[in-house]
Scaffold this active site. Structure first.
Site, short mmCIF file in Angstrom:
data_model
loop_
_atom_site.label_atom_id
_atom_site.label_comp_id
_atom_site.label_asym_id
_atom_site.label_seq_id
_atom_site.Cartn_x
_atom_site.Cartn_y
_atom_site.Cartn_z
N HIS A 181 13.33 -96.91 -65.48
CA HIS A 181 12.03 -96.46 -65.95
C HIS A 181 11.96 -96.59 -67.47
O HIS A 181 11.46 -95.71 -68.16
CB HIS A 181 11.78 -95.00 -65.54
CG HIS A 181 11.58 -94.82 -64.08
ND1 HIS A 181 11.47 -93.57 -63.50
CD2 HIS A 181 11.47 -95.70 -63.06
CE1 HIS A 181 11.31 -93.71 -62.19
NE2 HIS A 181 11.30 -95.00 -61.91
N GLN A 226 5.61 -96.05 -62.07
CA GLN A 226 4.79 -97.11 -61.48
C GLN A 226 3.30 -96.81 -61.61
O GLN A 226 2.50 -97.67 -61.98
CB GLN A 226 5.16 -97.33 -60.02
CG GLN A 226 4.36 -98.46 -59.37
CD GLN A 226 4.85 -98.79 -57.98
OE1 GLN A 226 5.81 -98.22 -57.49
NE2 GLN A 226 4.18 -99.71 -57.32
#
Length: 246
Positions: A181, A226
């Site tokens: 991430h 996301q």
């Protein structure tokens, strides 16, 4: 994206000089301030009924679940690989009581070092998370699906007791992985505050160049990134259409 910027001569001065690249734009914040989520795991043996490993090798069950998914968009085909991901919210009082007040002191923009757990507060929070994971495994709603001692725990298992901070931390260090991430290397902030792009994702000092990806996030969100990446992409597309009037 920050790598693409740097090889084109848009980067901090020291990295340009070290690699003999002619400067196009000097911005000391490009490629800096990386954030990421990290993850470690406790592993346990599940019952055969709860095991997806067993399920995928049963062709009858596999075909039935596939048919259910195509017909109704339901059943096990709807589940991603990480079915039970969650981000734990710790109250100010709890952080203070366990000695992790540095998280509070840093506010919404914590200092994150690239080497995990270098700050003692990170160790405290991770150790607390380890103990909370064991509490979750012990809850009847989950323990009914595990087999064996310690609610099925096989890693680290009984060799690491819940009252041994040093052993817990050694296990955490040995099993921690990045969670892919990554963000923050081209932050959307005012230039004076360490920014690389403005609110319309335009790179400061360069005409016609935008960055539209997770690197513009000033801090890593407390969620899987996301969804936020999709939002950034939509915003980027919107600003491009507006600026080019199409």
């Amino acid at each position: 994206m920050y790598q693409l910027l740097q090889i084109q001569g848009i980067r901090p001065a020291v990295t340009l000089a070290s690699q003999g690249i002619a400067p196009v734009l000097i911005n000391e914040n490009i490629g800096q301030h990386i954030n990421d989520h990290n993850v470690f795991s406790i592993m346990a043996t599940s019952t055969s009924e709860a095991s997806t490993n067993q399920w995928i090798f049963n062709i009858t069950k596999l075909a039935a679940s596939r048919a259910e998914f195509y017909a109704n968009a339901s059943d096990r085909y709807t589940a991603p690989s990480g079915i039970t991901n969650a981000f734990q919210m710790l109250s100010v009082e709890h952080l203070q009581s366990m000695g992790a007040s540095a998280v509070i002191d840093y506010g919404d923009a914590p200092l994150i070092n690239p080497n995990y757990y270098s700050h003692p507060t990170d160790r405290i929070v991770a150790t607390n998370a380890f103990r909370d994971l064991r509490k979750i495994f012990a809850h009847p709603s989950l323990s009914q699906y595990t087999v064996g001692l310690m609610n099925g725990e096989v890693s680290p298992g009984p060799s690491v007791t819940s009252d041994d901070d040093d052993a817990i931390f050694e296990y955490i260090k040995a099993t921690t992985l990045p969670n892919w991430h990554a963000s923050g290397t081209n932050r959307m902030l005012p230039l004076a505050d360490g920014g690389v792009v403005d609110s319309r994702l335009r790179v400061y000092g360069v005409n016609g160049l935008r960055v539209v990806d997770s690197s513009v996030m000033p801090t890593v969100p407390d969620v899987n990134i996301q969804g936020p990446v999709f939002m950034i992409e939509e915003h980027g597309a919107k600003t491009i259409r507006e600026d080019w009037q199409f």
